[in-house]
Design a protein around this motif. Structure first.
Motif, PDB file in Angstrom:
ATOM      1  N   SER A   5      56.842  -9.180 -47.020  1.00 37.79           N
ATOM      2  CA  SER A   5      58.180  -9.786 -46.997  1.00 37.79           C
ATOM      3  C   SER A   5      59.270  -8.723 -46.903  1.00 37.79           C
ATOM      4  O   SER A   5      60.289  -8.927 -46.235  1.00 37.79           O
ATOM      5  CB  SER A   5      58.392 -10.639 -48.250  1.00 37.79           C
ATOM      6  N   ALA A   6      59.056  -7.577 -47.525  1.00 38.95           N
ATOM      7  CA  ALA A   6      60.047  -6.499 -47.460  1.00 38.95           C
ATOM      8  C   ALA A   6      60.116  -5.903 -46.060  1.00 38.95           C
ATOM      9  O   ALA A   6      61.203  -5.566 -45.571  1.00 38.95           O
ATOM     10  CB  ALA A   6      59.710  -5.411 -48.476  1.00 38.95           C
ATOM     11  N   VAL A   7      58.956  -5.783 -45.399  1.00 38.63           N
ATOM     12  CA  VAL A   7      58.954  -5.302 -44.014  1.00 38.63           C
ATOM     13  C   VAL A   7      59.758  -6.250 -43.133  1.00 38.63           C
ATOM     14  O   VAL A   7      60.567  -5.838 -42.301  1.00 38.63           O
ATOM     15  CB  VAL A   7      57.506  -5.170 -43.484  1.00 38.63           C
ATOM     16  N   GLY A   8      59.550  -7.551 -43.332  1.00 40.27           N
ATOM     17  CA  GLY A   8      60.299  -8.532 -42.566  1.00 40.27           C
ATOM     18  C   GLY A   8      61.794  -8.454 -42.816  1.00 40.27           C
ATOM     19  O   GLY A   8      62.604  -8.631 -41.900  1.00 40.27           O
ATOM     20  N   ALA A   9      62.171  -8.174 -44.064  1.00 41.88           N
ATOM     21  CA  ALA A   9      63.585  -8.136 -44.439  1.00 41.88           C
ATOM     22  C   ALA A   9      64.334  -6.968 -43.802  1.00 41.88           C
ATOM     23  O   ALA A   9      65.568  -6.962 -43.780  1.00 41.88           O
ATOM     24  CB  ALA A   9      63.728  -8.071 -45.954  1.00 41.88           C
ATOM     25  N   THR A  10      63.596  -5.986 -43.278  1.00 42.37           N
ATOM     26  CA  THR A  10      64.282  -4.852 -42.654  1.00 42.37           C
ATOM     27  C   THR A  10      65.102  -5.265 -41.436  1.00 42.37           C
ATOM     28  O   THR A  10      65.983  -4.525 -40.990  1.00 42.37           O
ATOM     29  CB  THR A  10      63.264  -3.765 -42.223  1.00 42.37           C
ATOM     30  N   ASN A  11      64.835  -6.447 -40.885  1.00 45.08           N
ATOM     31  CA  ASN A  11      65.547  -6.903 -39.687  1.00 45.08           C
ATOM     32  C   ASN A  11      66.897  -7.556 -39.978  1.00 45.08           C
ATOM     33  O   ASN A  11      67.623  -7.902 -39.043  1.00 45.08           O
ATOM     34  CB  ASN A  11      64.680  -7.906 -38.919  1.00 45.08           C
ATOM     35  N   VAL A  12      67.224  -7.750 -41.245  1.00 46.89           N
ATOM     36  CA  VAL A  12      68.473  -8.429 -41.578  1.00 46.89           C
ATOM     37  C   VAL A  12      69.676  -7.658 -41.048  1.00 46.89           C
ATOM     38  O   VAL A  12      70.618  -8.238 -40.493  1.00 46.89           O
ATOM     39  CB  VAL A  12      68.590  -8.647 -43.100  1.00 46.89           C
ATOM     40  N   SER A  13      69.658  -6.343 -41.219  1.00 49.08           N
ATOM     41  CA  SER A  13      70.788  -5.540 -40.748  1.00 49.08           C
ATOM     42  C   SER A  13      70.928  -5.637 -39.226  1.00 49.08           C
ATOM     43  O   SER A  13      72.038  -5.625 -38.691  1.00 49.08           O
ATOM     44  CB  SER A  13      70.632  -4.078 -41.168  1.00 49.08           C
ATOM     45  N   SER A  14      69.791  -5.742 -38.530  1.00 52.91           N
ATOM     46  CA  SER A  14      69.834  -5.883 -37.071  1.00 52.91           C
ATOM     47  C   SER A  14      70.516  -7.188 -36.678  1.00 52.91           C
ATOM     48  O   SER A  14      71.295  -7.241 -35.721  1.00 52.91           O
ATOM     49  CB  SER A  14      68.411  -5.847 -36.501  1.00 52.91           C
ATOM     50  N   PHE A  15      70.228  -8.255 -37.418  1.00 49.65           N
ATOM     51  CA  PHE A  15      70.853  -9.542 -37.128  1.00 49.65           C
ATOM     52  C   PHE A  15      72.358  -9.482 -37.383  1.00 49.65           C
ATOM     53  O   PHE A  15      73.152  -9.982 -36.567  1.00 49.65           O
ATOM     54  CB  PHE A  15      70.227 -10.632 -37.990  1.00 49.65           C
ATOM     55  N   VAL A  16      72.758  -8.875 -38.484  1.00 48.28           N
ATOM     56  CA  VAL A  16      74.191  -8.748 -38.786  1.00 48.28           C
ATOM     57  C   VAL A  16      74.895  -7.967 -37.674  1.00 48.28           C
ATOM     58  O   VAL A  16      75.991  -8.338 -37.230  1.00 48.28           O
ATOM     59  CB  VAL A  16      74.388  -8.067 -40.153  1.00 48.28           C
ATOM     60  N   ALA A  17      74.252  -6.881 -37.224  1.00 47.24           N
ATOM     61  CA  ALA A  17      74.853  -6.088 -36.142  1.00 47.24           C
ATOM     62  C   ALA A  17      74.967  -6.910 -34.864  1.00 47.24           C
ATOM     63  O   ALA A  17      75.960  -6.797 -34.128  1.00 47.24           O
ATOM     64  CB  ALA A  17      74.012  -4.835 -35.896  1.00 47.24           C
ATOM     65  N   SER A  18      73.965  -7.758 -34.584  1.00 44.63           N
ATOM     66  CA  SER A  18      74.012  -8.599 -33.388  1.00 44.63           C
ATOM     67  C   SER A  18      75.146  -9.615 -33.470  1.00 44.63           C
ATOM     68  O   SER A  18      75.814  -9.905 -32.475  1.00 44.63           O
ATOM     69  CB  SER A  18      72.680  -9.325 -33.198  1.00 44.63           C
ATOM     70  N   VAL A  19      75.379 -10.167 -34.665  1.00 42.39           N
ATOM     71  CA  VAL A  19      76.484 -11.105 -34.853  1.00 42.39           C
ATOM     72  C   VAL A  19      77.819 -10.407 -34.617  1.00 42.39           C
ATOM     73  O   VAL A  19      78.705 -10.934 -33.932  1.00 42.39           O
ATOM     74  CB  VAL A  19      76.446 -11.720 -36.269  1.00 42.39           C
ATOM     75  N   ILE A  20      77.955  -9.198 -35.171  1.00 44.46           N
ATOM     76  CA  ILE A  20      79.190  -8.434 -34.961  1.00 44.46           C
ATOM     77  C   ILE A  20      79.395  -8.151 -33.479  1.00 44.46           C
ATOM     78  O   ILE A  20      80.501  -8.275 -32.943  1.00 44.46           O
ATOM     79  CB  ILE A  20      79.150  -7.121 -35.766  1.00 44.46           C
ATOM     80  N   GLY A  21      78.291  -7.787 -32.782  1.00 48.01           N
ATOM     81  CA  GLY A  21      78.369  -7.517 -31.355  1.00 48.01           C
ATOM     82  C   GLY A  21      78.787  -8.742 -30.570  1.00 48.01           C
ATOM     83  O   GLY A  21      79.555  -8.644 -29.600  1.00 48.01           O
ATOM     84  N   THR A  22      78.299  -9.913 -30.988  1.00 43.65           N
ATOM     85  CA  THR A  22      78.665 -11.153 -30.304  1.00 43.65           C
ATOM     86  C   THR A  22      80.136 -11.462 -30.481  1.00 43.65           C
ATOM     87  O   THR A  22      80.837 -11.838 -29.531  1.00 43.65           O
ATOM     88  CB  THR A  22      77.822 -12.330 -30.846  1.00 43.65           C
ATOM     89  N   LEU A  23      80.629 -11.329 -31.696  1.00 33.65           N
ATOM     90  CA  LEU A  23      82.037 -11.601 -31.958  1.00 33.65           C
ATOM     91  C   LEU A  23      82.943 -10.627 -31.199  1.00 33.65           C
ATOM     92  O   LEU A  23      84.050 -10.989 -30.789  1.00 33.65           O
ATOM     93  CB  LEU A  23      82.308 -11.505 -33.468  1.00 33.65           C
TER      94      LEU A  23
END
Length: 545
Positions: free
Chosen positions: A363-381
């Protein structure tokens, strides 16, 4: 020489170039005998609509705002699901390889490699069908296929069966979204919608890990696959009700962007030959449409009746001919590296963070992608104001004339964020720095740059080759997935043998090298578009027979 772009003097009008606002556009009236008032504008009256819509209420460019936005919302959700199903199991690759009794490299090849290579094949076949019969039947069939294959993967009893289910998933994961964006949105609106497409894909990739990691750790991978199947069932319902056919035989509309003349009139049939100029006389004249609007019930039909008369085999060969365009060739290079590096990271996360010194759980390995998602949202905005804003600004400075190359200055963000992120990622993991540095800082930078960079690439191709955008994205996806498939053969062993720093320093260097090609593309892009049209590079296969 418009703002550093070498001009072309061999065509009256280079396909892709178009007026975006009225500033400096008296030539439309003086040179062509065309009343500028004939051109259709956005609600503000300041921006010329590119492409020009027809007068038919069934023209996707004339859909209501609500209908277009709902179409885009479904795109975002669907791309998220498609993006998620690929890396869904990657956080658990190490324990799952042990569960099925196969080496990690073989498990990676069978689970992700089979999926990736079948995407390449599916991109060609599904594109051919979409060009022949429209996009809606393809969307419906592939969404159903994804739902069924997810339930199949959830109930497998052997590794071979899992690889088979993943192969079917890959074939159905082909995306026609960039071409659909060009079907319904105008040039000045595409930057933000392309970013939404990328957000869906990258968001799915990045959120699959955190969610599936926890589900797999505290439940099983079978539960995760069942849930993914349910998500596609919902997607199927959304496609049925909110994604009508966007392919449309347009007739009577003024063509101000794809012909070699400043203004022509679109024919009914899809043709890649030079259109003849048709003079339109009379001030304020418009082409009336007697086509009745389709009812909501009619739009629910699985097939709208759309059909392209080009032969099936020529349609299948189209993507391999479109790659001859320097624009598509350059875009393929950038798109391939942009997305494939993210695939590389996703299939090595478990290898890197499940081992010392991090010793992350699934689960911790999976959670490493959260920052990538936040960055993608910022990039979209940021994409809307940046990509579309730069285009409008440069077009005004260019006397109101839009050039597709105005999409390319945003690519500098790909260099600044993504290349820096890869170098920092390799160095921080080599030095075994605290996990927030590689996970939050480095992965955030990489994904922010990829989001802005791929959005720029997608819109540039749509603007340069609107009529061939489906074929262009088919070959781009084909080559990208073949390259990503090749990575699955050696990437885990590459990191194990040479270490993360050497591996990602090489990737960072390749990223810089690929970006440098953007400079000549910006300078010579207009001449490249002219060359493609003048020498009929695409006509031999693209022309109907």
């Amino acid at each position: 020489m418009p703002l550093g772009i070498l001009d072309d003097h061999k065509l009256e009008h280079v396909p892709g170039t178009a007026p975006l606002n009225e500033l400096g556009r008296e030539d439309l009236e003086i040179d062509q005998g065309i009343d500028r008032n004939l051109l259709k504008h956005d609600p503000t009256g300041q921006i010329v609509l590119v492409p020009q819509p027809s007068d038919s209420p069934n023209d996707p460019y004339n859909w209501s705002r609500w209908k277009k936005e709902m179409f885009t919302v479904v795109i975002a959700y669907g791309c998220g699901c498609v993006g998620a199903v690929g890396p869904l199991l990657t956080p658990a690759f190490v324990p799952l390889a042990s569960e099925f009794g196969v080496p990690l490299q073989r498990f990676t090849l069978g689970c992700n490699g089979s999926c990736i290579v079948s995407i390449a094949a599916g991109s060609l076949i599904c594109n051919t069908l979409a060009v022949k019969i429209g996009k809606r039947p393809v969307y419906l069939a592939t969404t159903l296929g994804l739902a069924v294959s997810c339930f199949w993967a959830a109930e497998v009893k052997s590794f071979g069966s899992l690889a088979g289910a993943r192969t079917v998933q890959g074939f159905c994961m082909v995306t026609l979204i960039p071409a659909s964006i060009a079907d319904i949105w105008f040039v000045h609106e595409r930057g933000f919608r392309a970013a939404i497409f990328n957000l869906g894909v990258l968001g799915g990739i990045n959120l699959a890990g955190p969610i599936a990691g926890s589900v797999i750790q505290y439940g099983s991978y079978r539960i995760a696959m069942h849930a993914m199947g349910g998500a596609f069932v919902l997607m199927l319902l959304l496609v049925i009700f909110f994604m009508p056919e966007s392919a449309y035989h347009r007739t009577g509309a003024l063509n101000i962007d794809t012909s070699d003349k400043t203004i022509t009139t679109d024919k009914l049939e899809k043709s890649f030959e030079k259109a003849e100029v048709q003079q339109i006389e009379g001030r304020g004249m418009s082409i009336s449409s007697t086509e009745p609007p389709l009812s909501w019930k009619q739009e629910l039909r699985p097939w709208s009746g759309y059909f392209d008369h080009v032969s099936f085999w020529r349609t299948l060969l189209r993507p391999f001919v479109v790659i001859a365009s320097p624009v598509v060739l350059w875009a393929t290079l950038l798109f391939t590296t942009c997305i494939s590096w993210l695939v590389l990271i996703s299939i090595t996360l478990s290898q890197i963070f499940a081992a010392p010194p991090y010793n992350f759980s699934v689960s911790a390995v999976g959670a490493t992608n959260v920052s990538s998602f936040v960055a993608s949202v910022i990039g979209t905005l940021a994409a809307g104001p940046i990509i579309d804003g730069v285009v409008k600004l440069l077009s005004k400075r260019n006397r109101g004339i839009f050039e597709p190359e105005f999409r390319l200055p945003v690519m500098v963000t790909y260099l600044i964020f993504t290349a820096t992120g890869f170098f920092a990622w390799g160095e921080s993991l080599y030095r075994q720095q605290p996990w927030p540095i590689p996970v939050i800082v480095c992965m955030g930078l990489i994904n922010l740059g990829v989001q802005l960079g791929t959005s720029s690439v997608v819109t540039y191709v749509c603007d340069s080759h609107r009529e061939q955008s489906a074929e262009a994205f088919a070959i781009m996806n084909f080559i990208k997935n073949l390259f990503a498939f090749g990575l699955t053969f050696y990437v885990n062993d590459w990191i194990a043998m040479q270490g993360v720093r050497n591996c990602f320093f090489v990737i960072g260097g390749i990223t810089v090298g690929c970006f440098v090609t953007t400079i000549p593309m910006y300078v010579w892009g207009k001449r490249a578009r002219s060359w493609v049209f003048r020498y009929k590079v695409l006509d031999r296969v693209l022309k109907a027979v």
